[in-house]
Design an enzyme around this catalytic site. Structure first.
Site, mmCIF file in Angstrom:
data_model
loop_
_atom_site.group_PDB
_atom_site.id
_atom_site.type_symbol
_atom_site.label_atom_id
_atom_site.label_comp_id
_atom_site.label_asym_id
_atom_site.label_seq_id
_atom_site.Cartn_x
_atom_site.Cartn_y
_atom_site.Cartn_z
ATOM 1 N N TYR A 51 0.839 -1.205 0.000
ATOM 2 C CA TYR A 51 0.000 0.000 0.000
ATOM 3 C C TYR A 51 0.868 1.247 0.000
ATOM 4 C CZ TYR A 51 -2.917 3.696 2.054
ATOM 5 O OH TYR A 51 -3.549 4.882 2.323
ATOM 6 N N ASN A 95 -3.564 9.633 10.590
ATOM 7 C CA ASN A 95 -4.686 8.707 10.798
ATOM 8 C C ASN A 95 -5.971 9.452 11.094
ATOM 9 O OD1 ASN A 95 -1.995 7.315 11.963
ATOM 10 N ND2 ASN A 95 -3.272 5.810 10.962
#
Length: 315
Positions: A147, A176
């Site tokens: 990823y 995040n």
């Protein structure tokens, strides 16, 4: 402006759409619904600025050509991607195709039609933070998962169109992100999963020792950052971080949310090789170039997220 929003039915995409519509723009949302959900954008269906939801893939070149030919887009906010680290380890081809090749198809259309690109990357491209100054855009990168590798490849391609063609592009790396509309199941973020389990009276499981830290950015702060990166010429050709500027260990986060250490358990990590031990954002560049800073504290963001999950049928 006329705006194409890829990943428009996703968690962050939904909030970006909301901000763009509030700012008076016309929005076309594209999503293949592999991760996004139509109910995320249901409330926008009757908004005069919401022009269309297109179920389709960025890998469909003929669809891309048709969209860009038919509509005179001013900005493409490119959020559409495969985003799950474990999925990328299990099936790197799908992640590479979506995140790198799909981005190339977007870039080609934006080049042909002179459309600014805001490319959503990730903090997962970074090596671990080593001090309390936080991770700046000059911090070393470490593609510890396919990823991250796919995102780095796409980042470099996006920036190459700025240098080779003078196309206005910006790479953004939010840390995040959490908040309302994030999935609460296995594909969801740690905050959403912990909050859902708390409400349902279930215990929470932490991968590994739980000493890994995260810089948690509330989704409305993230969306404001994403949108403003499209409005400003100052960030063209740049990579820009956004985060809270505060990190918290997963152990501390679980205790903050659940409030009962007896309900917190540790389980074997599913991908320890791709874990980043410390993530802490330095968002000074975003503040300097965009005047951006986070407005929602972690405690307030968790409270809002819990209120939202409680009010839905996700429990």
């Amino acid at each position: 402006m006329n705006i194409l929003l890829t990943g428009g039915a996703g968690f962050i995409g939904r909030w970006v759409a909301k901000q763009l519509l509030a700012d008076g723009h016309s929005v076309w949302a594209l999503d293949d619904l592999s991760n996004g959900r139509e109910q995320n954008i249901a409330e926008f269906r009757e908004h005069p600025g919401f022009k269309a939801f297109i179920k389709g893939s960025i890998l469909d070149e003929s669809l891309m050509e048709s969209l860009f030919h038919t509509h005179s887009f001013d900005i493409c906010y490119h959020l559409g991607a495969s985003i799950n680290v474990q999925d990328s380890i299990d099936d790197p081809r799908t992640t590479f195709n979506n995140d790198t090749i799909g981005t190339f198809y977007i870039m080609e259309q934006c080049r042909k039609h002179n459309v600014k690109v805001v490319f959503m990357s990730t903090c997962m491209v970074y090596d671990r933070c080593i001090d309390e100054e936080g991770i700046t855009e000059k911090h070393p990168i470490k593609p510890a998962s396919p990823y991250a590798g796919a995102k780095i490849a796409a980042e470099n391609m996006v920036l190459s169109y700025y240098f080779a063609y003078g196309l206005p592009t910006v790479v953004i790396r939010p840390f995040n992100t959490y908040g309302p509309f994030q999935k609460t199941g296995g594909e969801g973020g740690v905050v959403a999963i912990f909050v859902k389990n708390k409400i349902a009276g279930k215990d929470v499981n932490i991968y590994g020792e739980g000493t890994q830290t995260r810089d948690l950015l509330y989704v409305e702060d993230c969306a404001r950052f994403v949108v403003e990166a499209g409005y400003s010429d100052k960030v063209n050709g740049h990579i820009v971080n956004a985060g809270l500027g505060r990190d918290i260990s997963i152990n501390e986060l679980a205790l903050l949310i659940v409030g009962d250490s007896s309900r917190i358990h540790h389980v074997e990590h599913i991908h320890p090789q791709s874990e980043i031990q410390k993530l802490l954002c330095n968002y000074a560049k975003a503040n300097e170039l965009l005047g951006w800073k986070p407005l929602v504290s972690l405690e307030e963001g968790i409270k809002r997220t819990e209120q939202w999950i409680t009010s839905t049928d996700l429990i």
